[in-house]
Scaffold this motif. Structure first.
Motif, mmCIF file in Angstrom:
data_model
loop_
_atom_site.group_PDB
_atom_site.id
_atom_site.type_symbol
_atom_site.label_atom_id
_atom_site.label_comp_id
_atom_site.label_asym_id
_atom_site.label_seq_id
_atom_site.Cartn_x
_atom_site.Cartn_y
_atom_site.Cartn_z
ATOM 1 N N VAL A 283 31.815 -5.537 13.648
ATOM 2 C CA VAL A 283 31.763 -6.860 13.763
ATOM 3 C C VAL A 283 30.853 -7.732 13.222
ATOM 4 O O VAL A 283 30.890 -8.763 12.685
ATOM 5 N N LEU A 284 29.517 -7.002 13.690
ATOM 6 C CA LEU A 284 28.295 -7.872 13.095
ATOM 7 C C LEU A 284 28.261 -7.788 11.528
ATOM 8 O O LEU A 284 27.904 -8.902 10.865
ATOM 9 N N GLN A 285 28.819 -6.583 10.950
ATOM 10 C CA GLN A 285 28.818 -6.793 9.414
ATOM 11 C C GLN A 285 29.865 -7.862 9.108
ATOM 12 O O GLN A 285 29.683 -8.509 7.860
ATOM 13 N N TYR A 286 30.967 -7.963 9.570
ATOM 14 C CA TYR A 286 32.051 -9.098 9.261
ATOM 15 C C TYR A 286 31.109 -10.338 9.341
ATOM 16 O O TYR A 286 31.536 -11.325 8.461
ATOM 17 N N PHE A 287 30.643 -10.515 10.482
ATOM 18 C CA PHE A 287 30.072 -11.956 10.785
ATOM 19 C C PHE A 287 29.034 -12.384 9.399
ATOM 20 O O PHE A 287 28.917 -13.390 8.985
ATOM 21 N N GLU A 288 28.287 -11.261 9.085
ATOM 22 C CA GLU A 288 27.283 -11.333 7.925
ATOM 23 C C GLU A 288 28.197 -11.796 6.572
ATOM 24 O O GLU A 288 27.605 -12.547 5.839
ATOM 25 N N GLN A 289 28.962 -10.561 6.235
ATOM 26 C CA GLN A 289 29.325 -10.418 4.831
ATOM 27 C C GLN A 289 30.390 -11.617 4.864
ATOM 28 O O GLN A 289 30.615 -12.093 3.340
ATOM 29 N N GLU A 290 31.293 -11.829 5.526
ATOM 30 C CA GLU A 290 32.500 -12.815 5.606
ATOM 31 C C GLU A 290 32.273 -14.164 6.108
ATOM 32 O O GLU A 290 32.788 -15.295 5.262
ATOM 33 N N TRP A 291 31.344 -14.384 6.949
ATOM 34 C CA TRP A 291 31.126 -15.679 7.194
ATOM 35 C C TRP A 291 29.610 -16.269 7.183
ATOM 36 O O TRP A 291 29.433 -17.467 7.640
ATOM 37 N N ASN A 292 28.878 -15.305 6.772
ATOM 38 C CA ASN A 292 27.359 -15.721 6.255
ATOM 39 C C ASN A 292 26.601 -16.093 7.748
ATOM 40 O O ASN A 292 25.600 -17.125 7.627
ATOM 41 N N VAL A 293 27.044 -15.524 8.732
ATOM 42 C CA VAL A 293 26.280 -15.860 10.082
ATOM 43 C C VAL A 293 25.090 -15.426 10.060
ATOM 44 O O VAL A 293 24.578 -14.238 9.920
ATOM 45 N N PRO A 294 23.879 -16.188 10.203
ATOM 46 C CA PRO A 294 22.489 -15.853 10.060
ATOM 47 C C PRO A 294 22.141 -14.785 11.423
ATOM 48 O O PRO A 294 22.882 -14.831 12.278
ATOM 49 N N GLN A 295 21.128 -14.120 10.969
ATOM 50 C CA GLN A 295 20.848 -12.998 11.985
ATOM 51 C C GLN A 295 20.522 -13.401 13.343
ATOM 52 O O GLN A 295 20.917 -12.857 14.292
ATOM 53 N N PRO A 296 19.877 -14.496 13.595
ATOM 54 C CA PRO A 296 19.592 -15.021 15.029
ATOM 55 C C PRO A 296 20.769 -15.418 15.782
ATOM 56 O O PRO A 296 21.001 -14.880 16.925
ATOM 57 N N GLU A 297 21.709 -15.885 15.117
ATOM 58 C CA GLU A 297 23.295 -16.317 15.781
ATOM 59 C C GLU A 297 23.740 -14.993 16.064
ATOM 60 O O GLU A 297 24.523 -14.832 17.143
ATOM 61 N N ARG A 298 24.105 -13.929 15.016
ATOM 62 C CA ARG A 298 24.449 -12.743 15.438
ATOM 63 C C ARG A 298 23.653 -11.985 16.465
ATOM 64 O O ARG A 298 24.629 -11.424 17.577
#
Length: 222
Positions: free
Chosen positions: A117-132
């Motif tokens: 889930v966290l990798q999808y946020f990062e790789q597909e939606w570019n969600v920054p680390q603090p938000e993740r």
């Protein structure tokens, strides 16, 4: 001669951690087969491992020629194959409560903040680390707040989640509290859960299952 057991595991996987505890409580010998979830793009995605578990997740328990997946299903399998000491209590009401606590962790908390889930946020939606990280903390706190209410002052709560014998609920709780600390959750709001965790970690079966004690744990984590 009994068939050998192999646990396909990653040192910091909370699902694999649950099964390590269960195996230890049963007194079963097993070999760890490390599956590194980050190296080589994630070894769980290799063609070889997909043949072992099409879900590309850990843990998998190898028992002879069988390959068993899903941590809670594995724990129930252990209880059916090796009934004592039991991971589930003797009455239907007690078993329901233990399963409810275990599923709260395994179904309501863990899937919302696991690696894929966290990798999808990062790789597909570019969600920054603090938000993740905030996403993870939010759902851990939501789930643990419910678990705290379910065990605090409940007549069935003893030294452990259900009575005075560690079981399936404790196998799930301890790894989730480990994860909560990893992500900086304020644990002061969960005194009953922390009391149970402390009692569990005094047992050698829980202590040996700690992530930092696994053969694939990096030196800096030991």
């Amino acid at each position: 001669m009994s068939e050998p057991l192999q646990l396909y595991s990653y040192w910091r996987s909370s699902a694999a951690y649950r099964v390590r505890i269960g195996l230890n409580l049963k007194g079963l010998a097993y070999d760890i087969v490390p599956v590194h979830l980050l190296h080589d793009g994630g070894q769980q995605h290799s063609a070889e491992y997909r043949g072992i578990n099409p879900q590309q997740l850990v843990p998998v328990l190898g028992h002879g020629h069988r390959r068993l997946s899903q941590s809670l299903a594995i724990l129930e399998y252990l209880d059916e194959m090796w009934p004592t000491p039991a991971l589930l209590p003797s009455t239907a009401r007690e078993r329901q409560r233990v399963r409810a606590l275990a599923l709260l962790v395994a179904c309501d908390i863990h899937p919302l903040n696991n690696l894929r889930v966290l990798q999808y946020f990062e790789q597909e939606w570019n969600v920054p680390q603090p938000e993740r990280d905030e996403w993870v903390r939010h759902w851990i706190v939501e789930g643990l707040s419910a678990a705290e209410a379910m065990v605090a002052d409940h007549p069935s709560t003893g030294t452990y989640c259900e009575g005075n014998t560690p079981g399936m609920a404790d196998c799930c709780l301890v790894p989730q509290l480990y994860n909560a600390r990893r992500f900086g959750v304020d644990m002061a709001r969960f005194p009953a859960l922390q009391r149970i965790e402390a009692a569990c970690l005094e047992l050698p079966e829980f202590d040996a299952a700690r992530p930092e004690r696994q053969p694939d744990a990096p030196e800096k984590a030991r």
